[in-house]
Enzyme design. Structure first.
Site, PDB file in Angstrom:
ATOM      1  N   GLY A 237       0.786  -1.231   0.000  1.00 56.82           N
ATOM      2  CA  GLY A 237       0.000   0.000   0.000  1.00 56.82           C
ATOM      3  C   GLY A 237       0.812   1.272   0.000  1.00 56.82           C
ATOM      4  N   GLU A 279       4.736  -6.310   1.292  1.00 57.48           N
ATOM      5  CA  GLU A 279       4.293  -6.823  -0.004  1.00 57.48           C
ATOM      6  C   GLU A 279       3.758  -5.696  -0.888  1.00 57.48           C
ATOM      7  OE1 GLU A 279       1.655  -9.842   1.536  1.00 57.48           O
ATOM      8  OE2 GLU A 279       0.175  -8.336   2.096  1.00 57.48           O
ATOM      9  N   PRO A 280       4.656  -4.851  -1.378  1.00 58.02           N
ATOM     10  CA  PRO A 280       4.223  -3.771  -2.254  1.00 58.02           C
ATOM     11  C   PRO A 280       3.830  -4.278  -3.644  1.00 58.02           C
ATOM     12  CG  PRO A 280       6.611  -3.785  -2.077  1.00 58.02           C
ATOM     13  CD  PRO A 280       6.118  -4.863  -1.162  1.00 58.02           C
ATOM     14  N   GLY A 281       2.854  -3.609  -4.243  1.00 59.16           N
ATOM     15  CA  GLY A 281       2.464  -3.909  -5.621  1.00 59.16           C
ATOM     16  C   GLY A 281       2.606  -2.639  -6.436  1.00 59.16           C
ATOM     17  N   ARG A 319      -9.722   2.735 -13.318  1.00 62.50           N
ATOM     18  CA  ARG A 319      -9.599   3.324 -11.979  1.00 62.50           C
ATOM     19  C   ARG A 319     -10.247   4.711 -11.851  1.00 62.50           C
ATOM     20  NH1 ARG A 319      -5.386   4.515  -9.881  1.00 62.50           N
ATOM     21  NH2 ARG A 319      -5.732   3.942  -7.722  1.00 62.50           N
ATOM     22  N   TYR A 323     -12.680   4.663  -8.800  1.00 60.74           N
ATOM     23  CA  TYR A 323     -12.280   5.366  -7.574  1.00 60.74           C
ATOM     24  C   TYR A 323     -12.208   6.867  -7.755  1.00 60.74           C
ATOM     25  CZ  TYR A 323      -9.584   0.994  -6.754  1.00 60.74           C
ATOM     26  OH  TYR A 323      -9.143  -0.272  -6.614  1.00 60.74           O
ATOM     27  N   CYS A 349     -19.269   2.246 -24.486  1.00 57.73           N
ATOM     28  CA  CYS A 349     -20.646   2.732 -24.405  1.00 57.73           C
ATOM     29  C   CYS A 349     -21.116   2.912 -22.969  1.00 57.73           C
ATOM     30  CB  CYS A 349     -21.556   1.794 -25.162  1.00 57.73           C
ATOM     31  SG  CYS A 349     -21.140   1.798 -26.900  1.00 57.73           S
ATOM     32  N   GLU A 350     -20.513   3.855 -22.310  1.00 60.95           N
ATOM     33  CA  GLU A 350     -20.861   4.228 -20.929  1.00 60.95           C
ATOM     34  C   GLU A 350     -20.526   5.702 -20.797  1.00 60.95           C
ATOM     35  OE1 GLU A 350     -21.772   2.710 -17.942  1.00 60.95           O
ATOM     36  OE2 GLU A 350     -22.144   0.820 -18.980  1.00 60.95           O
TER      37      GLU A 350
HETATM   38  C1  LIG Z   1      -3.462  -5.117  -2.691  1.00 64.89           C
HETATM   39  C2  LIG Z   1      -2.649  -5.663  -1.620  1.00 64.89           C
HETATM   40  C3  LIG Z   1      -1.294  -5.387  -1.548  1.00 64.89           C
HETATM   41  C4  LIG Z   1      -0.616  -4.428  -2.477  1.00 64.89           C
HETATM   42  O1  LIG Z   1      -1.111  -3.143  -2.367  1.00 64.89           O
HETATM   43  P1  LIG Z   1      -0.402  -1.972  -3.212  1.00 64.89           P
HETATM   44  O2  LIG Z   1      -1.216  -0.775  -2.935  1.00 64.89           O
HETATM   45  O3  LIG Z   1      -0.484  -2.383  -4.646  1.00 64.89           O
HETATM   46  O4  LIG Z   1       0.998  -1.901  -2.751  1.00 64.89           O
HETATM   47  C5  LIG Z   1      -0.555  -6.007  -0.577  1.00 64.89           C
HETATM   48  N1  LIG Z   1      -1.134  -6.864   0.295  1.00 64.89           N
HETATM   49  C6  LIG Z   1      -2.435  -7.150   0.263  1.00 64.89           C
HETATM   50  C7  LIG Z   1      -3.004  -8.093   1.228  1.00 64.89           C
HETATM   51  C8  LIG Z   1      -3.246  -6.564  -0.688  1.00 64.89           C
HETATM   52  O5  LIG Z   1      -4.546  -6.844  -0.707  1.00 64.89           O
END
Ligand SMILES: *Cc1c(COP(=O)(O)O)cnc(C)c1O
Length: 421
Positions: A237, A279-281, A319, A323, A349-350
């Site tokens: 996050g 756990e970054p995404g 997004r 959001y 078509c929205e």
């Molecule tokens: C979505 C999520 C992440 C990654 O969040 P990012 O905002 O992409 O870094 C990590 N852990 C869990 C459990 C998630 O649901």
């Protein structure tokens, strides 16, 4: 962000000309600066290494996954989080070491649990009481689990992407006793080993207060429960810059702050310091990616609005609709002053099919120009759909001025491949 105009006034990413890419590969196309992705991963490693703590980094593959992305994460010494059988399958097809894969999700199906057990994944992140019995039933050997707790903390972020509040569907509430019940059930199970605790309090978190406070709360609960763990996973996050004025999480400053806080909390509580995992995404891939579109029709409603339509839309960019997320756009093929506010709309078509409500572009924008929407590397391709039978875009990685295809553009044939004739 690594998107810049060159001396010819053409936009580049990682020193690669985006106009040339749009012309060669067509649009919409998502282009990633591979070195940016690698650098983000290395920054997290460096920040943790400097603290001297035992740690594990994991990439949340839901942000963007495909075989080449998973391979890259392996090369950068990241573990991998998956949330579905499909993400797990993708990782295994990429040759990812199964023992470094973690399975998340609030409703893992029987098939997913069996498939994950057979693949020999590292651990499950347990997210429901009845899931404990299910994993126990299908396991034939010991299986490591983390327990996802709901700490009842709200990160200061958009309400749709807050996941740590009491009413969230995620995690087991500490306050309402569900976390204690889960611990008890895991202890009583035949095969489950409680390796650690997990929390994830939201997305676009800019500063460390919420994470530090949550970690403290969770550690206090662990101490009171006389529960010792090997691993504390504090989730992902970390924030990124979508538009000017946004702040990316400061990895070099923030990670040591969080780690030091956990260390001192453990010290104060006289609780053994666990290994720490994040756990970054988004913060790995978001700013690494841009999406290229071609401008089509332009509609000017006098004194009301100017719509600049592109050849994609909410099928590859959801997004904004989902959001009210904000983005920045750049004209790819000319460097001119952005002197007009327009709405960038898609072709679906929205009425809600808007990519940017108030975008700044040069007045001269016309059909055939290319646009690049920045910071579209996370939750774009992975959230793409085939609404209106629109094909999913192609994806390229660029490095050292060269582009390589990592996901082919979806073909028309693929749109009907499962249809019964
Ligand atoms: C979505 C999520 C992440 C990654 O969040 P990012 O905002 O992409 O870094 C990590 N852990 C869990 C459990 C998630 O649901």
């Amino acid at each position: 962000m690594t998107v810049l105009y060159n001396h010819n006034g053409e936009l580049t990413i990682g020193n690669t000309n985006l106009k040339t890419l749009a012309q060669s590969f067509g649009t919409p196309t998502i282009v990633y600066d591979e070195m940016y992705i690698r650098q983000q991963m290395r920054r997290y490693h460096d920040a943790f290494q400097k603290t001297g703590i035992a740690y594990v980094l994991s990439y949340a593959s839901k942000a963007f996954t495909c075989i080449q992305m998973v391979k890259l994460a392996a090369e950068e010494n990241f573990d991998l989080d998956v949330v579905s059988i499909g993400e797990l399958y993708t990782a295994l097809e990429a040759g990812y070491d199964a023992s470094r894969i973690h399975f998340h999700g609030n409703n893992k199906t029987k098939e997913e649990i069996q498939y994950a057990l057979n693949s020999g994944i590292g651990y499950f992140v347990v997210d429901a009481l009845d899931e404990i019995a299910l994993i126990d039933q299908y396991a034939s050997n010991a299986v490591d689990v983390l327990l996802r707790v709901n700490p009842g903390v709200e990160a200061h972020t958009h309400e749709f992407i807050q996941t740590g509040q009491e009413k969230s569907k995620f995690g087991l509430s500490i306050k309402y006793g569900l976390a204690d019940q889960a611990v008890q059930q895991i202890k009583e199970s035949q095969h489950l080993n409680l390796k650690g605790i997990h929390f994830h309090i939201g997305s676009q978190i800019e500063e460390t207060t919420a994470m530090k406070e949550t970690a403290k709360m969770v550690l206090k609960w662990l101490k009171e429960s006389a529960l010792e763990i090997e691993l504390l996973n504090i989730g992902g996050g970390f924030s990124v810059r979508y538009i000017e004025g946004d702040h990316a999480f400061n990895i070099e400053k923030g990670i040591p702050e969080i780690v030091e806080n956990i260390k001192s909390t453990c010290h104060d509580l006289n609780y053994p310091l666990p290994m720490i995992s994040i756990e970054p995404g988004r913060s790995i891939v978001a700013e690494a990616g841009v999406t290229l579109y071609e401008v089509g029709s332009i509609k000017e409603i006098p004194n009301v609005n100017k719509y600049v339509s592109v050849d994609g839309g909410m099928s590859d960019h959801i997004r904004t609709a989902l959001y009210d997320a904000k983005y920045q756009v750049k004209l790819v093929n000319r460097d001119e002053i952005a002197d007009e506010t327009v709405t960038i709309s898609g072709k679906l078509c929205e009425s809600g099919d808007i990519l940017i409500h108030e975008a700044q572009l040069p007045k001269s924008v016309k059909r055939g120009d290319y646009l690049a929407i920045l910071s579209t590397g996370a939750y774009h391709y992975s959230m793409a759909s085939n609404y209106n039978q629109i094909q999913k875009p192609a994806v390229y990685f660029v490095k050292n001025g060269k582009a390589r295809e990592v996901i082919k553009r979806q073909s028309l044939r693929q749109l009907i491949i499962n249809d019964v004739k």
